[in-house]
Write an enzyme that holds these catalytic residues in place. Sequence first.
Site, mmCIF file in Angstrom:
data_model
loop_
_atom_site.group_PDB
_atom_site.id
_atom_site.type_symbol
_atom_site.label_atom_id
_atom_site.label_comp_id
_atom_site.label_asym_id
_atom_site.label_seq_id
_atom_site.Cartn_x
_atom_site.Cartn_y
_atom_site.Cartn_z
ATOM 1 N N PRO A 9 93.526 62.885 9.556
ATOM 2 C CG PRO A 9 94.647 64.212 11.099
ATOM 3 C CD PRO A 9 94.531 62.798 10.610
ATOM 4 C CG ASN A 10 92.193 68.436 8.263
ATOM 5 O OD1 ASN A 10 91.098 68.859 8.599
ATOM 6 N ND2 ASN A 10 93.280 68.623 8.990
ATOM 7 N NE ARG A 17 87.298 74.219 2.855
ATOM 8 C CZ ARG A 17 86.203 73.536 3.140
ATOM 9 N NH1 ARG A 17 86.188 72.222 3.048
ATOM 10 N NH2 ARG A 17 85.110 74.144 3.534
ATOM 11 C CE1 TYR A 22 98.323 67.633 1.207
ATOM 12 C CE2 TYR A 22 96.800 69.435 1.622
ATOM 13 C CZ TYR A 22 97.935 68.733 1.955
ATOM 14 O OH TYR A 22 98.689 69.123 3.026
ATOM 15 C CG ASN A 73 98.118 60.337 4.041
ATOM 16 O OD1 ASN A 73 98.734 60.902 4.951
ATOM 17 N ND2 ASN A 73 97.826 60.944 2.902
ATOM 18 C CB ALA A 76 98.498 66.875 10.655
ATOM 19 C CD GLU A 97 104.903 57.661 6.788
ATOM 20 O OE1 GLU A 97 105.473 56.881 7.598
ATOM 21 O OE2 GLU A 97 105.197 58.857 6.686
ATOM 22 C CG HIS A 99 103.035 61.402 3.366
ATOM 23 N ND1 HIS A 99 102.159 61.741 4.368
ATOM 24 C CD2 HIS A 99 104.014 60.669 3.926
ATOM 25 C CE1 HIS A 99 102.603 61.234 5.511
ATOM 26 N NE2 HIS A 99 103.724 60.577 5.265
ATOM 27 N NE ARG A 106 103.147 70.627 1.506
ATOM 28 C CZ ARG A 106 101.982 70.290 2.065
ATOM 29 N NH1 ARG A 106 101.619 69.024 2.131
ATOM 30 N NH2 ARG A 106 101.186 71.236 2.531
HETATM 31 O O1 CA2 Z 1 100.732 64.818 1.644
HETATM 32 C C1 CA2 Z 1 100.023 64.202 2.441
HETATM 33 O O2 CA2 Z 1 99.332 63.241 2.130
HETATM 34 C C2 CA2 Z 1 99.947 64.680 3.898
HETATM 35 O O3 CA2 Z 1 99.888 63.509 4.725
HETATM 36 C C3 CA2 Z 1 98.673 65.481 4.010
HETATM 37 C C4 CA2 Z 1 98.485 66.142 5.371
HETATM 38 C C5 CA2 Z 1 99.743 66.908 5.793
HETATM 39 O O4 CA2 Z 1 99.581 67.401 7.107
HETATM 40 C C6 CA2 Z 1 100.975 66.045 5.716
HETATM 41 O O5 CA2 Z 1 102.092 66.844 6.049
HETATM 42 C C7 CA2 Z 1 101.154 65.490 4.314
HETATM 43 C C8 CA2 Z 1 97.310 67.112 5.359
HETATM 44 C C9 CA2 Z 1 96.031 66.559 4.839
HETATM 45 C C10 CA2 Z 1 95.088 67.695 4.626
HETATM 46 O O6 CA2 Z 1 94.171 67.327 3.635
HETATM 47 C C11 CA2 Z 1 93.428 68.301 3.064
HETATM 48 C C12 CA2 Z 1 92.667 67.925 1.981
HETATM 49 C C13 CA2 Z 1 91.912 68.868 1.335
HETATM 50 C C14 CA2 Z 1 91.895 70.169 1.781
HETATM 51 C C15 CA2 Z 1 92.657 70.543 2.860
HETATM 52 C C16 CA2 Z 1 93.426 69.604 3.524
#
Ligand code: CA2
Length: 147
Positions: A9-10, A17, A22, A73, A76, A97, A99, A106
């Site tokens: 997700p996201n 963003r 990221y 990946n 969340a 996996e 990240h 964090r």
């Molecule tokens: O560091 C990572 O790759 C995470 O898997 C990213 C997740 C986070 O919940 C994990 O703790 C670590 C969040 C992805 C959100 O991606 C976005 C990308 C652009 C803008 C906002 C969020």
Amino acid sequence: MNILVINGPNLNLLGTREPGIYGAETLEGINAGVSTVAATLGVVVDFFQSNHEGAIVDAIHQTCGRYQGLIINPAAYTHTSVAIRDAIAAVGLPTVEVHLSNVYRRESFRHKSLTAPVVLGQIAGFGATGYELALRGLISHLNSMHP
Ligand code: CA2
């Protein structure tokens, strides 16, 4: 050899963003880089992204008989999803996996990965390069299993 890359997700928002956390690259751009590395390694890589837990579980199930390895990946869901962990364990494919961020630097809720105990290895903190490192590590592992 066929490898599936799953993003949770996201991650479809990458490049639009929060570039400070990221990175500035889009998911399409990251995938293109992984495809380039895959070509040099002589493997085929497919990509799947979903914001829905069940769709990710379905995609993991559908690797059976089609893919020899998985890069994921779970975003969340890493920290919450027993369903994704169980799916990875059930199909039994060598899985890496990834990240983008170093989750251990964090918030404490990101320090726990439900998926880490059922994967071959984890890469965190190297941004988009992490996917390429995961592919190299996965292929090296698969080649060592079937020389
Ligand atoms: O560091 C990572 O790759 C995470 O898997 C990213 C997740 C986070 O919940 C994990 O703790 C670590 C969040 C992805 C959100 O991606 C976005 C990308 C652009 C803008 C906002 C969020």
